[in-house]
Design an enzyme around this catalytic site. Structure first.
Site, PDB file in Angstrom:
ATOM      1  N   PRO A 149      70.465  45.535  -1.685  1.00  0.00           N
ATOM      2  CA  PRO A 149      70.485  46.056  -3.060  1.00  0.00           C
ATOM      3  C   PRO A 149      70.412  44.945  -4.099  1.00  0.00           C
ATOM      4  O   PRO A 149      70.059  45.198  -5.249  1.00  0.00           O
ATOM      5  CB  PRO A 149      71.812  46.814  -3.154  1.00  0.00           C
ATOM      6  CG  PRO A 149      72.465  46.745  -1.837  1.00  0.00           C
ATOM      7  CD  PRO A 149      71.651  45.919  -0.911  1.00  0.00           C
TER       8      PRO A 149
ATOM      9  N   GLU B  80      78.300  46.530   4.513  1.00  0.00           N
ATOM     10  CA  GLU B  80      78.313  45.894   3.189  1.00  0.00           C
ATOM     11  C   GLU B  80      77.271  44.790   3.065  1.00  0.00           C
ATOM     12  O   GLU B  80      76.974  44.322   1.969  1.00  0.00           O
ATOM     13  CB  GLU B  80      79.702  45.321   2.878  1.00  0.00           C
ATOM     14  CG  GLU B  80      80.740  46.368   2.567  1.00  0.00           C
ATOM     15  CD  GLU B  80      80.310  47.324   1.449  1.00  0.00           C
ATOM     16  OE1 GLU B  80      80.103  46.844   0.327  1.00  0.00           O
ATOM     17  OE2 GLU B  80      80.193  48.534   1.717  1.00  0.00           O
TER      18      GLU B  80
ATOM     19  N   ARG C 225      48.834  51.134   4.252  1.00  0.00           N
ATOM     20  CA  ARG C 225      47.790  51.891   3.557  1.00  0.00           C
ATOM     21  C   ARG C 225      46.762  50.995   2.866  1.00  0.00           C
ATOM     22  O   ARG C 225      45.704  51.463   2.480  1.00  0.00           O
ATOM     23  CB  ARG C 225      48.397  52.898   2.565  1.00  0.00           C
ATOM     24  CG  ARG C 225      49.063  52.263   1.384  1.00  0.00           C
ATOM     25  CD  ARG C 225      49.654  53.315   0.449  1.00  0.00           C
ATOM     26  NE  ARG C 225      48.646  54.001  -0.361  1.00  0.00           N
ATOM     27  CZ  ARG C 225      48.040  53.449  -1.412  1.00  0.00           C
ATOM     28  NH1 ARG C 225      48.312  52.201  -1.767  1.00  0.00           N
ATOM     29  NH2 ARG C 225      47.145  54.132  -2.097  1.00  0.00           N
TER      30      ARG C 225
ATOM     31  N   ASP D 183      44.663  52.781  -7.879  1.00  0.00           N
ATOM     32  CA  ASP D 183      46.095  53.069  -7.851  1.00  0.00           C
ATOM     33  C   ASP D 183      46.743  52.794  -9.192  1.00  0.00           C
ATOM     34  O   ASP D 183      46.455  51.805  -9.845  1.00  0.00           O
ATOM     35  CB  ASP D 183      46.815  52.188  -6.810  1.00  0.00           C
ATOM     36  CG  ASP D 183      46.641  52.718  -5.401  1.00  0.00           C
ATOM     37  OD1 ASP D 183      46.088  53.814  -5.246  1.00  0.00           O
ATOM     38  OD2 ASP D 183      47.057  52.014  -4.468  1.00  0.00           O
TER      39      ASP D 183
HETATM   40  C1  9D3 Z   1      79.928  47.944  -2.942  1.00  0.00           C
HETATM   41  C2  9D3 Z   1      78.686  47.356  -3.413  1.00  0.00           C
HETATM   42  N1  9D3 Z   1      77.468  47.908  -2.805  1.00  0.00           N
HETATM   43  C3  9D3 Z   1      76.318  47.168  -3.337  1.00  0.00           C
HETATM   44  C4  9D3 Z   1      75.513  47.991  -4.305  1.00  0.00           C
HETATM   45  C5  9D3 Z   1      77.550  47.764  -1.356  1.00  0.00           C
HETATM   46  C6  9D3 Z   1      76.362  48.180  -0.609  1.00  0.00           C
HETATM   47  C7  9D3 Z   1      75.794  49.421  -0.762  1.00  0.00           C
HETATM   48  C8  9D3 Z   1      74.702  49.810  -0.005  1.00  0.00           C
HETATM   49  C9  9D3 Z   1      75.840  47.321   0.352  1.00  0.00           C
HETATM   50  C10 9D3 Z   1      74.760  47.720   1.106  1.00  0.00           C
HETATM   51  C11 9D3 Z   1      74.198  48.955   0.941  1.00  0.00           C
HETATM   52  C12 9D3 Z   1      73.060  49.354   1.794  1.00  0.00           C
HETATM   53  N2  9D3 Z   1      71.822  49.257   1.046  1.00  0.00           N
HETATM   54  C13 9D3 Z   1      70.775  48.606   1.543  1.00  0.00           C
HETATM   55  O1  9D3 Z   1      70.852  48.083   2.629  1.00  0.00           O
HETATM   56  C14 9D3 Z   1      69.586  48.475   0.747  1.00  0.00           C
HETATM   57  C15 9D3 Z   1      69.215  49.040  -0.512  1.00  0.00           C
HETATM   58  C16 9D3 Z   1      69.892  49.934  -1.409  1.00  0.00           C
HETATM   59  O2  9D3 Z   1      71.024  50.400  -1.170  1.00  0.00           O
HETATM   60  N3  9D3 Z   1      69.273  50.280  -2.561  1.00  0.00           N
HETATM   61  C17 9D3 Z   1      68.028  49.825  -2.897  1.00  0.00           C
HETATM   62  N4  9D3 Z   1      67.370  48.995  -2.109  1.00  0.00           N
HETATM   63  C18 9D3 Z   1      67.964  48.624  -0.930  1.00  0.00           C
HETATM   64  S1  9D3 Z   1      67.291  47.567   0.161  1.00  0.00           S
HETATM   65  C19 9D3 Z   1      68.577  47.667   1.201  1.00  0.00           C
END
Ligand code: 9D3
Length: 250
Positions: free
Chosen positions: A90, A117, A155, A169
């Protein structure tokens, strides 16, 4: 090109790789996806892949050691180190079509799909060259983001699309596309009759192109004014485009 995917959930990938217009890119090996189940690289009776975070806090952290063994197995099998090691997180760079095109022009990557996490930072510091996010919303792991990236790359491979429609696109051209319509010319329902915009049936290709451009400009101006600003800054709006935009009451 070859993608090695390290994941705790390899079974999530098979249905996607066997479906839709991208299937041929995968089945032909043009986009060669190999799955590396992380659990196979965990040791001990419990095959642990995660543990509690030092310093406390919620959730679990993916251990560096099983990831390191998976990475070494991939490298041994590949014969060369994967130049690009991507972690989906994230906190990564938000995926864009520009980044997709860059990766599609390369020769593949190692994709790490995190769960919990996140991954022990020492492993990320040693091996990861790029972190990618899909945007500001919370998922439960990196598998769906990995599939999204593979789909976007597959694609673009020659022969996947019937027409080279990616030349048009939205995000290559930089604006949203307008609406599309197909048969019947008038869609008759119990609530009413819904015709197709007449210009599309007129046979005037120039008029159709002009109307489509205007739909694209109007939709972008309403929904994604940032795209209009970027197109303007890049000199991609003509005098006629600007004249049309000036007539809109947004
Ligand atoms: C408590 C803080 N969180 C961070 C926003 C913890 C957290 C949440 C979700 C840690 C990892 C995740 C799992 N998410 C992914 O692996 C992930 C992701 C996403 O949640 N949103 C957008 N893109 C991606 S790419 C990988």
């Amino acid at each position: 090109m070859r993608f090695d995917v390290v994941t705790l959930f390899p079974e999530l990938f098979a249905p996607h790789l066997a479906s839709g217009i991208t299937r041929r890119a995968y089945e032909s090996g043009r986009v060669d996806v190999r799955l590396w189940p992380l659990r196979d690289f965990a040791e001990g009776n419990y095959r642990r892949v995660d543990d509690r975070p030092f310093g406390g806090g919620p959730g679990m952290v993916m251990l560096a050691e099983p990831l390191q063994r998976a990475l070494e197995a991939v490298r041994a099998d590949r014969g060369a180190p994967a130049a690009v090691v991507i972690n989906f997180s994230p906190g990564g760079r938000v995926l864009t079509q520009a980044l997709v095109q860059e990766l599609a022009a390369g020769d593949g990557a190692l994709l790490l799909c995190g769960r919990y996490e996140g991954i022990d930072q020492r492993f990320l510091d040693r091996h990861v060259t790029l972190e990618i996010s899909l945007g500001d919303f919370v998922l439960s792991g990196g598998e769906l983001p990995a599939l999204v990236l593979l789909d976007a790359i597959a694609r673009l491979q020659p022969g996947v699309l019937h027409v080279e429609s990616h030349e048009q696109d939205s995000f290559s051209d930089g604006l949203l596309e307008g609406p599309v319509y197909s048969r019947p010319e008038v869609w008759a329902t119990a609530e009413g009759a819904w015709p197709v915009p007449p210009v599309l049936l007129s046979g005037h290709h120039g008029e159709v192109a002009r109307w489509r451009r205007q739909c694209s400009l109007e939709r972008s101006a309403r929904r994604r004014p940032d795209l209009i600003a970027a197109a303007r800054a890049a000199g991609r709006l003509s005098v006629e485009d600007e004249r049309f935009l000036a007539t809109l009451r947004l």
